[in-house]
Design a protein around this motif. Structure first.
Motif, PDB file in Angstrom:
ATOM      1  N   TYR A 180       0.834  -1.045  -0.072  1.00 20.86           N
ATOM      2  CA  TYR A 180       0.007  -0.005   0.008  1.00 20.86           C
ATOM      3  C   TYR A 180       0.838   1.363   0.037  1.00 20.86           C
ATOM      4  O   TYR A 180       0.615   2.174  -0.646  1.00 20.86           O
ATOM      5  CB  TYR A 180      -0.878   0.064   1.406  1.00 20.86           C
ATOM      6  CG  TYR A 180      -1.804   1.249   1.278  1.00 20.86           C
ATOM      7  CD1 TYR A 180      -2.900   1.392   0.558  1.00 20.86           C
ATOM      8  CD2 TYR A 180      -1.549   2.375   2.208  1.00 20.86           C
ATOM      9  CE1 TYR A 180      -3.722   2.307   0.537  1.00 20.86           C
ATOM     10  CE2 TYR A 180      -2.321   3.345   2.364  1.00 20.86           C
ATOM     11  CZ  TYR A 180      -3.252   3.513   1.508  1.00 20.86           C
ATOM     12  OH  TYR A 180      -4.183   4.786   1.846  1.00 20.86           O
ATOM     13  N   VAL A 218      -8.812   4.541  -0.972  1.00 23.38           N
ATOM     14  CA  VAL A 218      -9.914   4.270   0.032  1.00 23.38           C
ATOM     15  C   VAL A 218     -10.328   5.205   0.973  1.00 23.38           C
ATOM     16  O   VAL A 218      -9.479   6.140   1.115  1.00 23.38           O
ATOM     17  CB  VAL A 218      -9.040   2.883   1.107  1.00 23.38           C
ATOM     18  CG1 VAL A 218      -8.065   3.709   1.884  1.00 23.38           C
ATOM     19  CG2 VAL A 218     -10.085   2.232   1.846  1.00 23.38           C
ATOM     20  N   ASP A 220     -11.163   5.343   4.120  1.00 27.24           N
ATOM     21  CA  ASP A 220     -10.915   5.360   5.388  1.00 27.24           C
ATOM     22  C   ASP A 220      -9.489   4.585   5.656  1.00 27.24           C
ATOM     23  O   ASP A 220      -9.362   3.372   5.968  1.00 27.24           O
ATOM     24  CB  ASP A 220     -11.887   4.886   6.412  1.00 27.24           C
ATOM     25  CG  ASP A 220     -11.398   5.227   7.827  1.00 27.24           C
ATOM     26  OD1 ASP A 220     -10.361   5.297   8.303  1.00 27.24           O
ATOM     27  OD2 ASP A 220     -12.227   5.518   8.812  1.00 27.24           O
ATOM     28  N   GLU A 221      -8.391   5.143   5.452  1.00 24.23           N
ATOM     29  CA  GLU A 221      -7.200   4.358   5.753  1.00 24.23           C
ATOM     30  C   GLU A 221      -6.841   3.569   7.030  1.00 24.23           C
ATOM     31  O   GLU A 221      -6.508   2.366   7.003  1.00 24.23           O
ATOM     32  CB  GLU A 221      -5.838   5.268   5.335  1.00 24.23           C
ATOM     33  CG  GLU A 221      -4.468   4.630   5.329  1.00 24.23           C
ATOM     34  CD  GLU A 221      -3.457   5.425   5.149  1.00 24.23           C
ATOM     35  OE1 GLU A 221      -2.582   5.595   6.207  1.00 24.23           O
ATOM     36  OE2 GLU A 221      -3.416   6.196   4.281  1.00 24.23           O
ATOM     37  N   LEU A 224      -8.988   0.488   6.764  1.00 21.23           N
ATOM     38  CA  LEU A 224      -8.812  -0.375   5.896  1.00 21.23           C
ATOM     39  C   LEU A 224      -7.423  -1.415   6.736  1.00 21.23           C
ATOM     40  O   LEU A 224      -7.587  -2.668   6.539  1.00 21.23           O
ATOM     41  CB  LEU A 224      -7.836   0.079   4.702  1.00 21.23           C
ATOM     42  CG  LEU A 224      -6.795  -0.608   3.961  1.00 21.23           C
ATOM     43  CD1 LEU A 224      -7.712  -1.607   3.053  1.00 21.23           C
ATOM     44  CD2 LEU A 224      -6.112   0.065   3.085  1.00 21.23           C
ATOM     45  N   LEU A 227      -9.118  -3.693   9.344  1.00 20.44           N
ATOM     46  CA  LEU A 227      -9.820  -4.915   8.775  1.00 20.44           C
ATOM     47  C   LEU A 227      -8.674  -5.949   8.393  1.00 20.44           C
ATOM     48  O   LEU A 227      -8.710  -6.899   8.601  1.00 20.44           O
ATOM     49  CB  LEU A 227     -10.582  -4.599   7.567  1.00 20.44           C
ATOM     50  CG  LEU A 227     -11.846  -3.429   7.616  1.00 20.44           C
ATOM     51  CD1 LEU A 227     -12.249  -3.099   6.268  1.00 20.44           C
ATOM     52  CD2 LEU A 227     -12.791  -4.225   8.411  1.00 20.44           C
ATOM     53  N   ILE A 228      -7.578  -5.324   7.719  1.00 25.01           N
ATOM     54  CA  ILE A 228      -6.567  -6.165   7.523  1.00 25.01           C
ATOM     55  C   ILE A 228      -5.815  -6.948   8.562  1.00 25.01           C
ATOM     56  O   ILE A 228      -5.781  -8.236   8.507  1.00 25.01           O
ATOM     57  CB  ILE A 228      -5.141  -5.409   6.741  1.00 25.01           C
ATOM     58  CG1 ILE A 228      -5.849  -5.097   5.271  1.00 25.01           C
ATOM     59  CG2 ILE A 228      -3.990  -6.382   6.470  1.00 25.01           C
ATOM     60  CD1 ILE A 228      -4.989  -3.967   4.676  1.00 25.01           C
ATOM     61  N   LEU A 276      -5.323  -6.295  -2.273  1.00 26.65           N
ATOM     62  CA  LEU A 276      -5.332  -4.977  -1.531  1.00 26.65           C
ATOM     63  C   LEU A 276      -6.343  -4.102  -2.097  1.00 26.65           C
ATOM     64  O   LEU A 276      -7.217  -3.447  -1.230  1.00 26.65           O
ATOM     65  CB  LEU A 276      -4.055  -4.203  -1.598  1.00 26.65           C
ATOM     66  CG  LEU A 276      -3.874  -2.820  -1.347  1.00 26.65           C
ATOM     67  CD1 LEU A 276      -3.881  -2.655   0.307  1.00 26.65           C
ATOM     68  CD2 LEU A 276      -2.578  -2.162  -1.731  1.00 26.65           C
ATOM     69  N   PHE A 279      -9.720  -5.262  -0.412  1.00 31.15           N
ATOM     70  CA  PHE A 279      -9.838  -4.885   1.001  1.00 31.15           C
ATOM     71  C   PHE A 279     -10.185  -3.424   1.114  1.00 31.15           C
ATOM     72  O   PHE A 279     -11.160  -3.040   1.846  1.00 31.15           O
ATOM     73  CB  PHE A 279      -8.507  -4.850   1.486  1.00 31.15           C
ATOM     74  CG  PHE A 279      -8.279  -6.346   2.410  1.00 31.15           C
ATOM     75  CD1 PHE A 279      -8.967  -6.697   3.617  1.00 31.15           C
ATOM     76  CD2 PHE A 279      -7.384  -7.233   2.038  1.00 31.15           C
ATOM     77  CE1 PHE A 279      -8.892  -7.733   4.334  1.00 31.15           C
ATOM     78  CE2 PHE A 279      -7.291  -8.428   2.784  1.00 31.15           C
ATOM     79  CZ  PHE A 279      -7.996  -8.674   3.651  1.00 31.15           C
ATOM     80  N   ALA A 280      -9.786  -2.614   0.124  1.00 29.04           N
ATOM     81  CA  ALA A 280     -10.132  -1.182  -0.199  1.00 29.04           C
ATOM     82  C   ALA A 280     -11.735  -1.019  -0.455  1.00 29.04           C
ATOM     83  O   ALA A 280     -12.330  -0.467   0.318  1.00 29.04           O
ATOM     84  CB  ALA A 280      -9.439  -0.455  -0.998  1.00 29.04           C
ATOM     85  N   ALA A 283     -13.728  -2.048   2.743  1.00 27.69           N
ATOM     86  CA  ALA A 283     -13.693  -1.097   3.792  1.00 27.69           C
ATOM     87  C   ALA A 283     -14.760   0.049   3.672  1.00 27.69           C
ATOM     88  O   ALA A 283     -15.653   0.441   4.352  1.00 27.69           O
ATOM     89  CB  ALA A 283     -12.247  -0.333   3.908  1.00 27.69           C
ATOM     90  N   ASP A 284     -14.792   0.376   2.025  1.00 27.96           N
ATOM     91  CA  ASP A 284     -15.493   1.518   1.768  1.00 27.96           C
ATOM     92  C   ASP A 284     -17.099   0.820   1.674  1.00 27.96           C
ATOM     93  O   ASP A 284     -18.057   1.755   2.025  1.00 27.96           O
ATOM     94  CB  ASP A 284     -15.353   1.933   0.068  1.00 27.96           C
ATOM     95  CG  ASP A 284     -13.859   2.599   0.003  1.00 27.96           C
ATOM     96  OD1 ASP A 284     -13.545   3.273   1.122  1.00 27.96           O
ATOM     97  OD2 ASP A 284     -13.592   2.758  -0.980  1.00 27.96           O
TER      98      ASP A 284
END
Length: 292
Positions: A180, A218, A220-221, A224, A227-228, A276, A279-280, A283-284
């Motif tokens: 990232y 994304v 909200d970094e 993100l 969550l990871i 990646l 995952f973004a 999150a969104d």
């Protein structure tokens, strides 16, 4: 300025014996004794005469000497106070080096970069103790310290983890975080006989070139990476269960399942199967569903 004198076994052993230094396992101390590898690190890091370099863990000053000859200034942060008199000796005459006795995880690096380089990006070089590799790399990235690149000596397995993708057993939170923030390049594999004492495992030098902007967008970094981390903390669980069990996250089962449906993934998918970019999107989608 002096020429580097360390980097070969005889000189390194002589310094350690002179100070009767006991190598500390708790600090993961392994000292490089290969001039070819030392030169390769400096070359791979693309150190130029106007660069300010932050070196994490200078040890007895071996790599520090080489960096001093290439850079404008070297800030070397060493946690082991017993090494300070050795560094005062080995770095005498290397006038562009400043040694700081501190734990790198407890330093305000933003403030340090402001003091030493007027807030302009620095280059980070480190022979990292294996047990603390991830916290140091992630701390530098997530705090958005102004830096151009990191060139790090890490465990060979960690180097593989930084560069791998979904489907590999090495794929994890570190893989996603590194990819990232930066583009990873393998510089060299370094066998155990290049160190005193010899580690039990192979090492590798990796350069991480920091992106000006991340390769994916994304909303909200922070979310993100929460969550990871949650998905890989309980790797054997499904992504939905990992997130539901994470103390730092507050999403209902229904919200998680709706987000997975939006993503076009089955409810039993695991985090290790997501890219990646996915995952973004996940999150969104969670944020969108929470707002509804």
């Amino acid at each position: 300025m002096r020429e580097p004198s360390l980097g070969n076994p005889q000189n390194t052993v002589a310094v350690l014996q002179k100070y009767q230094f006991n190598i500390q396992k708790k600090f993961g101390q392994n000292f490089l004794i290969d001039t070819h590898v030392l030169n390769k690190i400096v070359q791979a890091a693309k150190i130029e005469q106007d660069d300010v370099v932050l070196e994490i863990g200078p040890g007895i000053g071996t790599l520090t000497q080489y960096l001093s000859c290439a850079a404008k200034k070297v800030i070397a942060v060493e946690i082991d106070k017993m090494l300070l008199p050795i560094l005062a000796d080995t770095l005498e005459g290397f006038d562009n080096v400043r040694v700081i006795s501190a734990d790198i995880l407890k330093i305000d690096i933003h403030d340090l970069v402001e003091q030493e380089n007027g807030g302009r990006p620095i280059k980070v070089i480190a022979n990292l103790p294996y047990y603390i590799t991830t916290p140091i790399i992630m701390g530098l990235f997530e705090s958005h310290v102004p830096l151009k690149s990191m060139t790090v000596m890490v465990q060979k397995e960690v180097a593989s983890r930084m560069r791998t993708g979904p489907g590999s057993k090495e794929y994890g939170a570190l893989s996603l975080a590194v990819q990232y923030y930066a583009k990873p390049y393998l510089v060299a594999n370094v066998p155990p006989n290049c160190f005193i004492p010899r580690p039990n495992i192979g090492s590798a030098v990796v350069r991480l070139d920091k992106y000006e902007d991340p390769p994916i967008e994304v909303g909200d970094e922070r979310l993100l990476f929460q969550l990871i981390r949650a998905s890989f903390n309980q790797r054997r669980k499904t992504l939905a269960n990992g997130i539901k069990n994470a103390a730092e996250l507050d999403f209902s089962k229904e919200q998680i399942e709706q987000a997975l449906v939006r993503l076009g993934k089955g409810l039993n998918i695991r985090g290790e199967a997501l890219t990646l970019a996915e995952f973004a999107l996940f999150a969104d989608a969670l944020i969108k569903d929470k707002e509804i």
